[in-house]
Structures are given as C-alpha cells and as structure tokens.
Motif scaffolding. Sequence first.
Motif, PDB file in Angstrom:
ATOM      1  N   GLU A 218       0.832  -1.205   0.000  1.00 60.65           N
ATOM      2  CA  GLU A 218       0.000   0.000   0.000  1.00 60.65           C
ATOM      3  C   GLU A 218       0.867   1.256   0.000  1.00 60.65           C
ATOM      4  O   GLU A 218       0.536   2.250  -0.652  1.00 60.65           O
ATOM      5  CB  GLU A 218      -0.939  -0.012   1.209  1.00 60.65           C
ATOM      6  CG  GLU A 218      -2.079  -1.007   1.092  1.00 60.65           C
ATOM      7  CD  GLU A 218      -2.894  -0.814  -0.174  1.00 60.65           C
ATOM      8  OE1 GLU A 218      -3.271   0.345  -0.477  1.00 60.65           O
ATOM      9  OE2 GLU A 218      -3.124  -1.813  -0.890  1.00 60.65           O
ATOM     10  N   ASP A 219       1.981   1.221   0.731  1.00 60.73           N
ATOM     11  CA  ASP A 219       2.910   2.361   0.707  1.00 60.73           C
ATOM     12  C   ASP A 219       3.443   2.588  -0.702  1.00 60.73           C
ATOM     13  O   ASP A 219       3.554   3.732  -1.165  1.00 60.73           O
ATOM     14  CB  ASP A 219       4.079   2.124   1.667  1.00 60.73           C
ATOM     15  CG  ASP A 219       3.685   2.269   3.131  1.00 60.73           C
ATOM     16  OD1 ASP A 219       2.576   2.768   3.400  1.00 60.73           O
ATOM     17  OD2 ASP A 219       4.495   1.886   3.993  1.00 60.73           O
ATOM     18  N   PHE A 220       3.781   1.510  -1.386  1.00 57.83           N
ATOM     19  CA  PHE A 220       4.263   1.616  -2.766  1.00 57.83           C
ATOM     20  C   PHE A 220       3.193   2.204  -3.675  1.00 57.83           C
ATOM     21  O   PHE A 220       3.465   3.127  -4.459  1.00 57.83           O
ATOM     22  CB  PHE A 220       4.690   0.233  -3.266  1.00 57.83           C
ATOM     23  CG  PHE A 220       4.936   0.165  -4.752  1.00 57.83           C
ATOM     24  CD1 PHE A 220       6.068   0.745  -5.312  1.00 57.83           C
ATOM     25  CD2 PHE A 220       4.032  -0.469  -5.591  1.00 57.83           C
ATOM     26  CE1 PHE A 220       6.292   0.683  -6.683  1.00 57.83           C
ATOM     27  CE2 PHE A 220       4.244  -0.530  -6.961  1.00 57.83           C
ATOM     28  CZ  PHE A 220       5.380   0.049  -7.513  1.00 57.83           C
ATOM     29  N   LEU A 221       1.972   1.708  -3.569  1.00 54.35           N
ATOM     30  CA  LEU A 221       0.888   2.171  -4.437  1.00 54.35           C
ATOM     31  C   LEU A 221       0.534   3.634  -4.174  1.00 54.35           C
ATOM     32  O   LEU A 221       0.034   4.326  -5.070  1.00 54.35           O
ATOM     33  CB  LEU A 221      -0.347   1.286  -4.249  1.00 54.35           C
ATOM     34  CG  LEU A 221      -0.179  -0.187  -4.644  1.00 54.35           C
ATOM     35  CD1 LEU A 221      -1.447  -0.969  -4.332  1.00 54.35           C
ATOM     36  CD2 LEU A 221       0.191  -0.332  -6.112  1.00 54.35           C
ATOM     37  N   ALA A 222       0.776   4.101  -2.955  1.00 51.25           N
ATOM     38  CA  ALA A 222       0.476   5.489  -2.601  1.00 51.25           C
ATOM     39  C   ALA A 222       1.638   6.437  -2.893  1.00 51.25           C
ATOM     40  O   ALA A 222       1.489   7.657  -2.736  1.00 51.25           O
ATOM     41  CB  ALA A 222       0.111   5.580  -1.119  1.00 51.25           C
ATOM     42  N   SER A 223       2.762   5.903  -3.328  1.00 49.19           N
ATOM     43  CA  SER A 223       3.944   6.735  -3.523  1.00 49.19           C
ATOM     44  C   SER A 223       3.821   7.593  -4.774  1.00 49.19           C
ATOM     45  O   SER A 223       3.185   7.226  -5.759  1.00 49.19           O
ATOM     46  CB  SER A 223       5.198   5.858  -3.633  1.00 49.19           C
ATOM     47  OG  SER A 223       5.210   5.150  -4.864  1.00 49.19           O
ATOM     48  N   GLY A 224       4.459   8.733  -4.740  1.00 51.78           N
ATOM     49  CA  GLY A 224       4.484   9.596  -5.908  1.00 51.78           C
ATOM     50  C   GLY A 224       5.201   8.952  -7.079  1.00 51.78           C
ATOM     51  O   GLY A 224       4.842   9.184  -8.244  1.00 51.78           O
ATOM     52  N   PHE A 225       6.208   8.122  -6.808  1.00 51.42           N
ATOM     53  CA  PHE A 225       6.920   7.451  -7.890  1.00 51.42           C
ATOM     54  C   PHE A 225       5.981   6.536  -8.672  1.00 51.42           C
ATOM     55  O   PHE A 225       5.991   6.518  -9.905  1.00 51.42           O
ATOM     56  CB  PHE A 225       8.103   6.651  -7.345  1.00 51.42           C
ATOM     57  CG  PHE A 225       9.254   7.498  -6.902  1.00 51.42           C
ATOM     58  CD1 PHE A 225       9.930   8.299  -7.809  1.00 51.42           C
ATOM     59  CD2 PHE A 225       9.664   7.493  -5.580  1.00 51.42           C
ATOM     60  CE1 PHE A 225      11.000   9.084  -7.405  1.00 51.42           C
ATOM     61  CE2 PHE A 225      10.734   8.274  -5.168  1.00 51.42           C
ATOM     62  CZ  PHE A 225      11.402   9.073  -6.082  1.00 51.42           C
ATOM     63  N   PHE A 226       5.173   5.759  -7.964  1.00 51.90           N
ATOM     64  CA  PHE A 226       4.239   4.871  -8.656  1.00 51.90           C
ATOM     65  C   PHE A 226       3.212   5.678  -9.437  1.00 51.90           C
ATOM     66  O   PHE A 226       2.924   5.382 -10.605  1.00 51.90           O
ATOM     67  CB  PHE A 226       3.538   3.957  -7.650  1.00 51.90           C
ATOM     68  CG  PHE A 226       2.474   3.094  -8.268  1.00 51.90           C
ATOM     69  CD1 PHE A 226       2.813   1.998  -9.042  1.00 51.90           C
ATOM     70  CD2 PHE A 226       1.131   3.386  -8.085  1.00 51.90           C
ATOM     71  CE1 PHE A 226       1.831   1.209  -9.635  1.00 51.90           C
ATOM     72  CE2 PHE A 226       0.149   2.603  -8.671  1.00 51.90           C
ATOM     73  CZ  PHE A 226       0.494   1.503  -9.440  1.00 51.90           C
ATOM     74  N   GLU A 227       2.662   6.709  -8.815  1.00 52.76           N
ATOM     75  CA  GLU A 227       1.645   7.523  -9.480  1.00 52.76           C
ATOM     76  C   GLU A 227       2.189   8.130 -10.771  1.00 52.76           C
ATOM     77  O   GLU A 227       1.532   8.075 -11.827  1.00 52.76           O
ATOM     78  CB  GLU A 227       1.164   8.625  -8.536  1.00 52.76           C
ATOM     79  CG  GLU A 227       0.101   9.531  -9.146  1.00 52.76           C
ATOM     80  CD  GLU A 227      -0.335  10.640  -8.203  1.00 52.76           C
ATOM     81  OE1 GLU A 227      -1.200  11.438  -8.604  1.00 52.76           O
ATOM     82  OE2 GLU A 227       0.205  10.716  -7.075  1.00 52.76           O
ATOM     83  N   ARG A 228       3.384   8.695 -10.709  1.00 49.11           N
ATOM     84  CA  ARG A 228       3.944   9.337 -11.896  1.00 49.11           C
ATOM     85  C   ARG A 228       4.362   8.309 -12.944  1.00 49.11           C
ATOM     86  O   ARG A 228       4.227   8.554 -14.150  1.00 49.11           O
ATOM     87  CB  ARG A 228       5.129  10.210 -11.496  1.00 49.11           C
ATOM     88  CG  ARG A 228       4.695  11.450 -10.704  1.00 49.11           C
ATOM     89  CD  ARG A 228       5.814  12.004  -9.858  1.00 49.11           C
ATOM     90  NE  ARG A 228       6.944  12.468 -10.645  1.00 49.11           N
ATOM     91  CZ  ARG A 228       8.162  12.698 -10.139  1.00 49.11           C
ATOM     92  NH1 ARG A 228       8.375  12.481  -8.841  1.00 49.11           N
ATOM     93  NH2 ARG A 228       9.136  13.137 -10.905  1.00 49.11           N
ATOM     94  N   ALA A 229       4.846   7.167 -12.501  1.00 51.59           N
ATOM     95  CA  ALA A 229       5.246   6.126 -13.452  1.00 51.59           C
ATOM     96  C   ALA A 229       4.058   5.552 -14.200  1.00 51.59           C
ATOM     97  O   ALA A 229       4.216   5.021 -15.306  1.00 51.59           O
ATOM     98  CB  ALA A 229       5.983   5.005 -12.716  1.00 51.59           C
ATOM     99  N   MET A 230       2.864   5.657 -13.620  1.00 51.55           N
ATOM    100  CA  MET A 230       1.676   5.062 -14.217  1.00 51.55           C
ATOM    101  C   MET A 230       0.849   6.049 -15.034  1.00 51.55           C
ATOM    102  O   MET A 230      -0.298   5.762 -15.387  1.00 51.55           O
ATOM    103  CB  MET A 230       0.823   4.418 -13.128  1.00 51.55           C
ATOM    104  CG  MET A 230       1.493   3.220 -12.467  1.00 51.55           C
ATOM    105  SD  MET A 230       1.928   1.914 -13.644  1.00 51.55           S
ATOM    106  CE  MET A 230       0.290   1.250 -13.984  1.00 51.55           C
ATOM    107  N   THR A 231       1.411   7.214 -15.328  1.00 53.52           N
ATOM    108  CA  THR A 231       0.729   8.158 -16.218  1.00 53.52           C
ATOM    109  C   THR A 231       0.438   7.475 -17.555  1.00 53.52           C
ATOM    110  O   THR A 231       1.285   6.757 -18.090  1.00 53.52           O
ATOM    111  CB  THR A 231       1.602   9.403 -16.454  1.00 53.52           C
ATOM    112  OG1 THR A 231       1.843  10.038 -15.202  1.00 53.52           O
ATOM    113  CG2 THR A 231       0.916  10.379 -17.399  1.00 53.52           C
ATOM    114  N   LYS A 232      -0.762   7.692 -18.090  1.00 54.79           N
ATOM    115  CA  LYS A 232      -1.163   7.063 -19.350  1.00 54.79           C
ATOM    116  C   LYS A 232      -0.675   7.880 -20.538  1.00 54.79           C
ATOM    117  O   LYS A 232      -0.766   9.108 -20.543  1.00 54.79           O
ATOM    118  CB  LYS A 232      -2.685   6.915 -19.420  1.00 54.79           C
ATOM    119  CG  LYS A 232      -3.251   5.897 -18.446  1.00 54.79           C
ATOM    120  CD  LYS A 232      -4.755   5.755 -18.651  1.00 54.79           C
ATOM    121  CE  LYS A 232      -5.340   4.705 -17.706  1.00 54.79           C
ATOM    122  NZ  LYS A 232      -6.794   4.544 -17.906  1.00 54.79           N
TER     123      LYS A 232
END
Length: 248
Positions: A218-232
């Motif tokens: 959950e910490d990983f999924l909430a991280s800014g790195f994951f969010e930015r890496a998953m931009t469509k």
Amino acid sequence: MSEIDLTPQTKASNSANTGSSSNDDAPTNAADPSRPILYSFRRCPYAMRARIALLAADIDVELREVVLRDKPQSMINASPKATVPVLIQPDGSVIDESLEIMVWALAENDPLEWLTPESGTLEDMLVLIAQNDGPFKHHLDRFKYHTRYEDADPAEHRRDAEKILNRLDGRLAVGKYLFGSRPALADFAIAPFIRQFANADREAFDAMPFVHLQRWLEDFLASGFFERAMTKYDQWHEGDAPIIFKAA
C-alpha cells in the motif's frame, strides 16, 4: 543474472520544459539527440520499475509507449528480443533489461541512496531481486496465466508463490522496508510484481496473514513514484512528436 556495470555514464539531459503529467497535456519537445529513448508499456512490471528508477535518478527520457501486439519495428531493430523496456542511450548503445536500466540510472544519479540501503549491501539486494525475478515470477506466471502453460496447476503455483511472500513478510516485520527503515532499489524492483500477484485476486490477497507485506504494498501504491510512473500515454508511432517522460 547478467553482470551489471556500475560505471557512471553521461548524465541524461534534463532540459525539457515542464508540462502536465496527463496524456493530453504531456510535454513534447523537438527530438533531442542527447536524451535517451525509452520504449515502455505502462502495465508491464519490468517497464514500470525502469520508469520508477529513471524518476528517482532525475533522468528525463523520450518515452515511446508500446502496444505489445503491435510492436514498432524500430524497437525490434534496437533489441531483437522485442520485450520492454528498451533504453537507447544517446551514443546508440542499448540496455534491454529492466534491472540493468534501474542500476544504470541510479549509478548516474542516486539522490535517495537506493543503491546503498540502510541495512545490507547492493549485492544483498540483487540476490533478493533475483529470487523475485526467478522463482517468484515463475510461479506468478503459472498462477495468473496458467492456460499459457501446459500442465500448470495454478493452485500449486499460488502456494509456492505464497511461500516466497511469507519470507518477504518476515523481512518487513523487522524493518519498514526490505533493507531497513527507508526504501531502496529492492523495494521498487520487487513491488510491481507483488502488485501483479495481488491484482490477480485482490480479495484473496487482502485476506492473507501477511500484514507487513500488505502495508508495504500500500505504501508503494500510494507513492508519488508509482503515481507518476503510471501516467497514461497513447501508443507511439513513427513520426509522432516526442513525448518527454519528465523526472520533475
């Protein structure tokens, strides 16, 4: 695992203009020969971890989003094995293994010290990542995609995968992250695959007794790195205006 070269190379250019992270407003620039090119696929865990490391290393790349059923010939020419990610450096050299892209990027610039964990060494992390990329991925594929493998028993492979998850949960009971109280290379190299396992049956994963692993994911999924890496981004086609995947 192939030997990984930790020799720093030329720092990638970060001169692109800042733009929105949404696909419609994605920053575009004229092609810059000093900027690496990254062929990627958003949902692939290997490509995901490569993008995350580029973000952490503050390296901008020209992103070429691939549709796996329609791979561009230029990617195949660069890497005949035709799997993502593929990084083409300004000098034309190619890195087509995701972990090697991660280590290359962080050898260039590692402000968060992902290559030097609080506990253990880089070699210790590579050993744990090899367990993920080898045995765990073997069982994950035969659990999630069992119809692709003759005589694969998904229940058996799920049980074998859970044994590895149990060991990870034990590590995370000692430290907040896999190698201490702060995240490092191993966390971001392994987490995309744990996410893939969890998403195969999220209700069953949430019911498992791996509370430390669940918190870590959950910490990983909430991280800014994951969010930015998953931009469509839209599929890249030859001749398209460059899309710059920006670290900042």
